[in-house]
Write a protein that holds these residues in place. Structure first.
Motif, PDB file in Angstrom:
ATOM      1  N   THR A 184       0.805  -1.230   0.000  1.00  0.00           N
ATOM      2  CA  THR A 184       0.000   0.000   0.000  1.00  0.00           C
ATOM      3  C   THR A 184       0.836   1.278   0.000  1.00  0.00           C
ATOM      4  N   GLY A 185       2.164   1.162   0.008  1.00  0.00           N
ATOM      5  CA  GLY A 185       3.017   2.349  -0.003  1.00  0.00           C
ATOM      6  C   GLY A 185       3.807   2.419  -1.298  1.00  0.00           C
ATOM      7  N   ALA A 186       3.223   3.000  -2.335  1.00  0.00           N
ATOM      8  CA  ALA A 186       3.878   3.039  -3.646  1.00  0.00           C
ATOM      9  C   ALA A 186       4.907   4.161  -3.682  1.00  0.00           C
ATOM     10  N   PHE A 187       6.105   3.872  -4.209  1.00  0.00           N
ATOM     11  CA  PHE A 187       7.241   4.778  -4.086  1.00  0.00           C
ATOM     12  C   PHE A 187       8.058   4.711  -5.373  1.00  0.00           C
ATOM     13  N   GLY A 188       8.084   5.819  -6.134  1.00  0.00           N
ATOM     14  CA  GLY A 188       8.886   5.834  -7.351  1.00  0.00           C
ATOM     15  C   GLY A 188       8.171   6.547  -8.499  1.00  0.00           C
ATOM     16  N   PRO A 189       8.440   6.232  -9.743  1.00  0.00           N
ATOM     17  CA  PRO A 189       9.423   5.232 -10.178  1.00  0.00           C
ATOM     18  C   PRO A 189      10.876   5.678 -10.003  1.00  0.00           C
ATOM     19  N   TYR A 190      11.061   7.020  -9.997  1.00  0.00           N
ATOM     20  CA  TYR A 190      12.420   7.547  -9.989  1.00  0.00           C
ATOM     21  C   TYR A 190      12.695   8.336  -8.717  1.00  0.00           C
ATOM     22  N   LEU A 191      13.947   8.362  -8.327  1.00  0.00           N
ATOM     23  CA  LEU A 191      14.433   9.255  -7.285  1.00  0.00           C
ATOM     24  C   LEU A 191      15.352  10.258  -7.977  1.00  0.00           C
ATOM     25  N   VAL A 192      14.988  11.537  -7.889  1.00  0.00           N
ATOM     26  CA  VAL A 192      15.701  12.584  -8.620  1.00  0.00           C
ATOM     27  C   VAL A 192      16.477  13.441  -7.626  1.00  0.00           C
ATOM     28  N   PRO A 193      17.751  13.689  -7.876  1.00  0.00           N
ATOM     29  CA  PRO A 193      18.538  14.512  -6.947  1.00  0.00           C
ATOM     30  C   PRO A 193      17.914  15.902  -6.762  1.00  0.00           C
ATOM     31  N   ALA A 194      17.984  16.374  -5.524  1.00  0.00           N
ATOM     32  CA  ALA A 194      17.433  17.692  -5.223  1.00  0.00           C
ATOM     33  C   ALA A 194      18.084  18.772  -6.077  1.00  0.00           C
ATOM     34  N   SER A 195      19.359  18.595  -6.378  1.00  0.00           N
ATOM     35  CA  SER A 195      20.088  19.601  -7.158  1.00  0.00           C
ATOM     36  C   SER A 195      19.583  19.716  -8.588  1.00  0.00           C
ATOM     37  N   ASP A 196      18.835  18.724  -9.067  1.00  0.00           N
ATOM     38  CA  ASP A 196      18.302  18.745 -10.431  1.00  0.00           C
ATOM     39  C   ASP A 196      16.950  19.450 -10.528  1.00  0.00           C
ATOM     40  N   LEU A 197      16.353  19.790  -9.395  1.00  0.00           N
ATOM     41  CA  LEU A 197      14.963  20.235  -9.404  1.00  0.00           C
ATOM     42  C   LEU A 197      14.762  21.716  -9.119  1.00  0.00           C
ATOM     43  N   GLY A 198      15.724  22.386  -8.568  1.00  0.00           N
ATOM     44  CA  GLY A 198      15.519  23.785  -8.198  1.00  0.00           C
ATOM     45  C   GLY A 198      14.577  23.894  -7.013  1.00  0.00           C
ATOM     46  N   ASP A 199      13.722  24.914  -7.030  1.00  0.00           N
ATOM     47  CA  ASP A 199      12.792  25.168  -5.928  1.00  0.00           C
ATOM     48  C   ASP A 199      11.601  24.218  -6.041  1.00  0.00           C
ATOM     49  N   VAL A 200      11.490  23.259  -5.113  1.00  0.00           N
ATOM     50  CA  VAL A 200      10.426  22.261  -5.212  1.00  0.00           C
ATOM     51  C   VAL A 200       9.042  22.872  -4.997  1.00  0.00           C
ATOM     52  N   ARG A 201       8.971  24.078  -4.449  1.00  0.00           N
ATOM     53  CA  ARG A 201       7.670  24.731  -4.296  1.00  0.00           C
ATOM     54  C   ARG A 201       7.034  25.029  -5.642  1.00  0.00           C
ATOM     55  N   ASP A 202       7.830  24.999  -6.708  1.00  0.00           N
ATOM     56  CA  ASP A 202       7.309  25.258  -8.052  1.00  0.00           C
ATOM     57  C   ASP A 202       6.742  24.007  -8.710  1.00  0.00           C
ATOM     58  N   LEU A 203       6.900  22.850  -8.086  1.00  0.00           N
ATOM     59  CA  LEU A 203       6.428  21.600  -8.680  1.00  0.00           C
ATOM     60  C   LEU A 203       4.923  21.449  -8.493  1.00  0.00           C
ATOM     61  N   THR A 204       4.304  20.724  -9.407  1.00  0.00           N
ATOM     62  CA  THR A 204       2.872  20.434  -9.333  1.00  0.00           C
ATOM     63  C   THR A 204       2.666  18.937  -9.155  1.00  0.00           C
ATOM     64  N   LEU A 205       1.789  18.577  -8.249  1.00  0.00           N
ATOM     65  CA  LEU A 205       1.417  17.187  -7.987  1.00  0.00           C
ATOM     66  C   LEU A 205       0.024  16.942  -8.540  1.00  0.00           C
ATOM     67  N   GLU A 206      -0.129  15.848  -9.290  1.00  0.00           N
ATOM     68  CA  GLU A 206      -1.441  15.493  -9.845  1.00  0.00           C
ATOM     69  C   GLU A 206      -1.689  14.002  -9.671  1.00  0.00           C
ATOM     70  N   THR A 207      -2.861  13.649  -9.158  1.00  0.00           N
ATOM     71  CA  THR A 207      -3.263  12.252  -9.007  1.00  0.00           C
ATOM     72  C   THR A 207      -4.447  11.979  -9.913  1.00  0.00           C
ATOM     73  N   ARG A 208      -4.372  10.878 -10.672  1.00  0.00           N
ATOM     74  CA  ARG A 208      -5.452  10.491 -11.579  1.00  0.00           C
ATOM     75  C   ARG A 208      -5.914   9.076 -11.257  1.00  0.00           C
ATOM     76  N   VAL A 209      -7.222   8.856 -11.340  1.00  0.00           N
ATOM     77  CA  VAL A 209      -7.802   7.524 -11.193  1.00  0.00           C
ATOM     78  C   VAL A 209      -8.503   7.191 -12.491  1.00  0.00           C
ATOM     79  N   ASN A 210      -8.028   6.153 -13.165  1.00  0.00           N
ATOM     80  CA  ASN A 210      -8.566   5.765 -14.473  1.00  0.00           C
ATOM     81  C   ASN A 210      -8.596   6.961 -15.424  1.00  0.00           C
ATOM     82  N   GLY A 211      -7.566   7.797 -15.348  1.00  0.00           N
ATOM     83  CA  GLY A 211      -7.435   8.952 -16.229  1.00  0.00           C
ATOM     84  C   GLY A 211      -8.113  10.215 -15.749  1.00  0.00           C
ATOM     85  N   GLU A 212      -8.968  10.118 -14.728  1.00  0.00           N
ATOM     86  CA  GLU A 212      -9.680  11.285 -14.202  1.00  0.00           C
ATOM     87  C   GLU A 212      -8.810  11.998 -13.169  1.00  0.00           C
ATOM     88  N   ILE A 213      -8.609  13.292 -13.319  1.00  0.00           N
ATOM     89  CA  ILE A 213      -7.823  14.041 -12.351  1.00  0.00           C
ATOM     90  C   ILE A 213      -8.619  14.167 -11.057  1.00  0.00           C
TER      91      ILE A 213
END
Length: 287
Positions: A184-213
């Motif tokens: 029940t704890g899905a983790f991944g697929p990738y682990l990206v170094p913090a130095s590659d991402l800049g300010d993480v506050r600028d990232l957007t998280l989206e969850t979809r179920v069967n394609g529905e946001i």
């Protein structure tokens, strides 16, 4: 750079870099830089690989079986009700000004699974839910860390889906049972170094179920931000390299939808975070 844990051709655990559709094996069955991705984080190898990784043995990404990004963290610290939109849907928004500390619970390492592995809906429930989240992995030991120095602890980031068994979670005020069923704890697929991402506050998280946001939020919507979380957590426990902190889920979970958006056998759940890839799991009813 995208790092991942996955199974080697012989079925053993390994890790490496995913680049242009190929998985380069840097673990014990490949270039043997470190036995696991956690060990690579502990040893300072994570995030420092140069172009020489292209000489490592490789396979098409489509042929590997993903494992949780960190398969054996010493600690998994999870943060509850930490997006403002989730506080609103749960009825906690009115009490925001009264909340002095994050809500904390823990997840066990053996409850985790990787990208494309099934999310196991327990036979004992019909209240199985998703929680798309962003996880961070600790890169060095820290205890009693000030907010101003907290981001120095972060090695990298990944998507997480904190699948929740709501009736078990809400049976008491302690959430641990509903958060630790196997698979029940899905983790991944990738682990990206913090130095590659800049300010993480600028990232957007989206969850979809069967394609529905179902969920969509900026990481900037966190009520307690990452420095606050790490300072608070290290106020009561030492965090070590390879530990995981799961930062909370936005509004839009299935329990609070009308009609209910709880999950059923066969539902496909995806968590996508800017720069971190798409974490996809299909719900399967426990045998």
């Amino acid at each position: 750079m995208k790092y991942a844990s996955f199974t080697a051709a012989d079925g053993s655990e390994t890790w490496g870099i995913i680049d242009e559709g190929r998985a380069y094996d840097l673990g014990p069955t490949g270039s043997a830089l470190a036995p696991t991705l956690r060990a690579a984080v502990e040893n300072g190898i994570f995030g420092s690989a140069g172009e020489e990784f292209h000489t490592a043995p490789s396979r098409p990404e489509a042929e590997i079986e993903f494992l949780p990004s960190i398969t054996n963290p010493g600690k998994i610290i999870c943060i509850g009700v930490n997006y403002r939109s989730h506080q609103q849907e749960t009825g906690r928004a009115a009490h925001q000004n009264e909340q002095k500390a994050p809500t904390i619970f823990t997840r066990f390492a053996d409850s985790q699974m990787g990208h494309l592995q099934p999310a196991l809906m327990p036979a004992s429930t019909n209240e199985f839910d998703y929680e798309g989240e962003m996880a961070l992995v600790i890169g060095k030991d820290g205890f009693h860390v000030a907010e101003a120095e907290a981001m120095e602890l972060v090695a990298g980031y990944a998507a997480y889906n904190d699948f929740s068994v709501r009736d078990w979670q809400l049976a008491t005020t302690q959430w641990t049972p509903g958060k630790n069923f196997p698979g029940t704890g899905a983790f991944g697929p990738y682990l990206v170094p913090a130095s590659d991402l800049g300010d993480v506050r600028d990232l957007t998280l989206e969850t979809r179920v069967n394609g529905e946001i179902r969920q969509k939020a900026s990481v900037a919507d966190l009520y307690f931000d990452i420095p606050q979380l790490l300072s608070y957590v290290t106020g009561f426990t030492k965090l070590s390299a390879g530990d995981v902190v799961v930062t909370g889920t936005p509004g839009g979970v299935g329990r609070f939808m009308t009609p209910s958006g709880l999950l059923s056998d066969g539902d496909v759940v995806e968590v996508e975070i800017t720069g971190l890839g798409v974490l996809r799991n299909t719900v399967r009813l426990e045998a």
